[in-house]
Design a protein around this motif. Structure first.
Motif, PDB file in Angstrom:
ATOM      1  N   LEU A  89       0.817  -1.210   0.000  1.00  0.00           N
ATOM      2  CA  LEU A  89       0.000   0.000   0.000  1.00  0.00           C
ATOM      3  C   LEU A  89       0.849   1.258   0.000  1.00  0.00           C
ATOM      4  O   LEU A  89       0.423   2.304  -0.502  1.00  0.00           O
ATOM      5  CB  LEU A  89      -0.944  -0.008   1.204  1.00  0.00           C
ATOM      6  CG  LEU A  89      -2.012  -1.114   1.219  1.00  0.00           C
ATOM      7  CD1 LEU A  89      -2.824  -1.039   2.504  1.00  0.00           C
ATOM      8  CD2 LEU A  89      -2.917  -1.010   0.001  1.00  0.00           C
ATOM      9  N   LEU A  90       2.065   1.194   0.566  1.00  0.00           N
ATOM     10  CA  LEU A  90       2.923   2.374   0.677  1.00  0.00           C
ATOM     11  C   LEU A  90       4.037   2.379  -0.368  1.00  0.00           C
ATOM     12  O   LEU A  90       5.013   3.110  -0.203  1.00  0.00           O
ATOM     13  CB  LEU A  90       3.535   2.440   2.082  1.00  0.00           C
ATOM     14  CG  LEU A  90       2.540   2.555   3.243  1.00  0.00           C
ATOM     15  CD1 LEU A  90       3.266   2.496   4.572  1.00  0.00           C
ATOM     16  CD2 LEU A  90       1.724   3.841   3.124  1.00  0.00           C
ATOM     17  N   ARG A  91       3.882   1.594  -1.402  1.00  0.00           N
ATOM     18  CA  ARG A  91       4.945   1.486  -2.403  1.00  0.00           C
ATOM     19  C   ARG A  91       5.133   2.817  -3.131  1.00  0.00           C
ATOM     20  O   ARG A  91       4.224   3.666  -3.155  1.00  0.00           O
ATOM     21  CB  ARG A  91       4.625   0.377  -3.405  1.00  0.00           C
ATOM     22  CG  ARG A  91       3.425   0.670  -4.289  1.00  0.00           C
ATOM     23  CD  ARG A  91       3.015  -0.600  -5.041  1.00  0.00           C
ATOM     24  NE  ARG A  91       1.955  -0.362  -5.997  1.00  0.00           N
ATOM     25  CZ  ARG A  91       0.667  -0.290  -5.685  1.00  0.00           C
ATOM     26  NH1 ARG A  91       0.286  -0.430  -4.430  1.00  0.00           N
ATOM     27  NH2 ARG A  91      -0.237  -0.083  -6.625  1.00  0.00           N
ATOM     28  N   HIS A  92       6.324   2.986  -3.735  1.00  0.00           N
ATOM     29  CA  HIS A  92       6.692   4.230  -4.424  1.00  0.00           C
ATOM     30  C   HIS A  92       5.816   4.424  -5.656  1.00  0.00           C
ATOM     31  O   HIS A  92       5.424   3.446  -6.318  1.00  0.00           O
ATOM     32  CB  HIS A  92       8.173   4.179  -4.824  1.00  0.00           C
ATOM     33  CG  HIS A  92       8.717   5.494  -5.252  1.00  0.00           C
ATOM     34  ND1 HIS A  92       8.632   5.949  -6.555  1.00  0.00           N
ATOM     35  CD2 HIS A  92       9.348   6.474  -4.548  1.00  0.00           C
ATOM     36  CE1 HIS A  92       9.190   7.132  -6.651  1.00  0.00           C
ATOM     37  NE2 HIS A  92       9.638   7.484  -5.442  1.00  0.00           N
ATOM     38  N   PRO A  93       5.516   5.678  -6.031  1.00  0.00           N
ATOM     39  CA  PRO A  93       4.694   5.914  -7.233  1.00  0.00           C
ATOM     40  C   PRO A  93       5.277   5.321  -8.509  1.00  0.00           C
ATOM     41  O   PRO A  93       4.523   4.985  -9.423  1.00  0.00           O
ATOM     42  CB  PRO A  93       4.627   7.444  -7.310  1.00  0.00           C
ATOM     43  CG  PRO A  93       4.808   7.901  -5.893  1.00  0.00           C
ATOM     44  CD  PRO A  93       5.748   6.911  -5.274  1.00  0.00           C
ATOM     45  N   ARG A  94       6.625   5.182  -8.557  1.00  0.00           N
ATOM     46  CA  ARG A  94       7.212   4.578  -9.767  1.00  0.00           C
ATOM     47  C   ARG A  94       6.831   3.108  -9.907  1.00  0.00           C
ATOM     48  O   ARG A  94       6.895   2.555 -11.018  1.00  0.00           O
ATOM     49  CB  ARG A  94       8.734   4.718  -9.718  1.00  0.00           C
ATOM     50  CG  ARG A  94       9.228   6.168  -9.843  1.00  0.00           C
ATOM     51  CD  ARG A  94      10.737   6.219  -9.873  1.00  0.00           C
ATOM     52  NE  ARG A  94      11.227   7.602 -10.022  1.00  0.00           N
ATOM     53  CZ  ARG A  94      12.504   7.933 -10.061  1.00  0.00           C
ATOM     54  NH1 ARG A  94      13.444   6.982  -9.977  1.00  0.00           N
ATOM     55  NH2 ARG A  94      12.864   9.210 -10.197  1.00  0.00           N
ATOM     56  N   LEU A  95       6.495   2.495  -8.813  1.00  0.00           N
ATOM     57  CA  LEU A  95       6.104   1.081  -8.846  1.00  0.00           C
ATOM     58  C   LEU A  95       4.610   0.910  -9.071  1.00  0.00           C
ATOM     59  O   LEU A  95       4.123  -0.218  -9.085  1.00  0.00           O
ATOM     60  CB  LEU A  95       6.515   0.397  -7.535  1.00  0.00           C
ATOM     61  CG  LEU A  95       8.009   0.424  -7.208  1.00  0.00           C
ATOM     62  CD1 LEU A  95       8.264  -0.247  -5.864  1.00  0.00           C
ATOM     63  CD2 LEU A  95       8.814  -0.250  -8.309  1.00  0.00           C
TER      64      LEU A  95
END
Length: 394
Positions: free
Chosen positions: A363-369
């Protein structure tokens, strides 16, 4: 439909961008077309529409005469079981300024077949629209204008067919006026929302009864379950998914036996006030009041139409949530209960802390992912059926 009591009836069927029209049967109240059509289904979560009309041009009527509406039927293909033949009588309902009219019944035989189960099940996880609709979405203010232009193009193309499909037929089949203000449709959407909230209210009342010890046995069982889940938190998620699995199997007995049809009561069409119908069938711009009142009236209808659409969208999302385990879409419910039991087993053998960390990191992954395309659960949810297909738009 005509003065002599007879009709010159014909049917129009629409699926996707394909339209077919049956032959016109003259001077009869019991037409039997006995015509069979086959469409290649590009997506099981689509709707086929069949309309019945009275031809007012076969006997040399005026050129500006309009074919009369007898009724319309919409069937969502995902609500049909595979390889089962449905033979059902659908009521033909038409809403007129004088009130709701039933012009008879349409007997349809439907069969939905599938040659590639894997491909069909994969469709539930795919986006509903092409990629560009998500990468560069169309502004909301342009959607209605584009729909109107698309309707114009379709109407012009079908008017050149042989026999031609006139503009009023295309408008009726496409529900071009669904976004216009209608007090009746607003009431119908309001009751849809209240029907959804009634389940939440029932749970709140049940919880209040547990807290108030209205039923001591139930209260004791809830306390025991609560203590077990507190002592063993790893059982929380498996219990929830296992509960969904059991509820889905239990509701299998109550699954719909016939495809849903137009619901006049849910559409608030049976008890509509004549003044409400006069407002609904009034022209746009309005023709009743003076100029200044007409301007305010038209503005109110435009704003209220948008509010009505938003309320309908909210009701649709809630109805899709309720349709998950109701077997309205048998394949979607089967997918969910199978995934539920698999997740129940997986979460039982996997430490809860590991699952919590993975979920939190995801849920907190980086926007690039993150992908610009909607996720599989979102696509699955949007493909679930709602009661919007059962509403009598006009």
């Amino acid at each position: 439909m005509k003065s002599g009591g007879m009709t010159d009836a014909y049917c129009v069927a629409k699926y996707g961008n394909k339209w077919v029209r049956t032959r016109t049967l003259l001077n009869t109240l019991t037409p039997r077309w006995n015509e069979q059509y086959t469409w290649e289904v590009h997506d099981p979560c689509t709707v086929i529409t069949v309309g019945v009309f009275d031809n007012w041009h076969v006997n040399g009527s005026r050129e500006d005469a309009r074919d009369q509406r007898i009724g319309k039927v919409r069937v969502r293909l995902s609500t049909l079981e595979t390889d089962r033949i449905y033979t059902h009588f659908y009521p033909l309902l038409v809403l007129q300024p004088s009130g709701l009219k039933k012009h008879g019944e349409l007997h349809l035989a439907l069969r939905f077949t599938c040659t590639a189960w894997a491909n069909m099940l994969v469709q539930y996880g795919k986006p509903l629209l092409p990629k560009m609709h998500y990468v560069q979405p169309i502004p909301i203010r342009n959607i209605e204008w584009l729909r109107h232009q698309a309707m114009q193009i379709v109407a012009v193309r079908l008017s050149r067919a042989e026999p031609p499909l006139r503009r009023e037929i295309v408008e009726y089949m496409l529900d071009v006026d669904y976004h216009m203000w209608s007090l009746r449709r607003s009431k119908a959407n309001f009751h849809r929302i209240m029907s959804l909230l009634s389940g939440i209210f029932a749970v709140c009342r049940w919880f209040n009864d547990v807290c108030m010890w209205r039923n001591p046995v139930t209260t004791c069982l809830v306390h025991v379950l609560f203590l077990i889940l507190v002592c063993y938190p790893e059982l929380i998620l498996p219990t929830i998914f296992l509960y969904l699995f059991v509820i889905g199997l239990w509701n299998y007995r109550f699954r719909p036996r016939t495809p849903p049809h137009m619901d006049a009561r849910m559409s608030q069409a049976e008890n509509a006030h004549p003044d409400e119908l006069d407002e609904e069938f009034d022209s746009f711009p309005a023709s009743r009041p003076p100029d200044i009142v007409r301007m305010r009236y038209d503005r109110l209808r435009s704003v209220s139409g948008r509010i009505q659409t938003v309320i309908g969208d909210l009701a649709t999302q809630g109805e899709r949530a309720l349709a998950i385990l109701s077997w309205r879409d048998p394949r979607a419910t089967a997918i969910l209960i199978i995934i539920s039991v698999c997740l129940a087993v997986f979460l039982y053998v996997t430490p809860f802390q590991v699952v919590a960390v993975l979920v939190g990191l995801y849920l907190l992954r980086h926007p690039r992912l993150r992908s610009k395309m909607p996720s599989v659960p979102v696509n699955f949810f949007k493909r679930l059926p709602a009661k919007s297909d059962m509403l009598l738009w006009h």
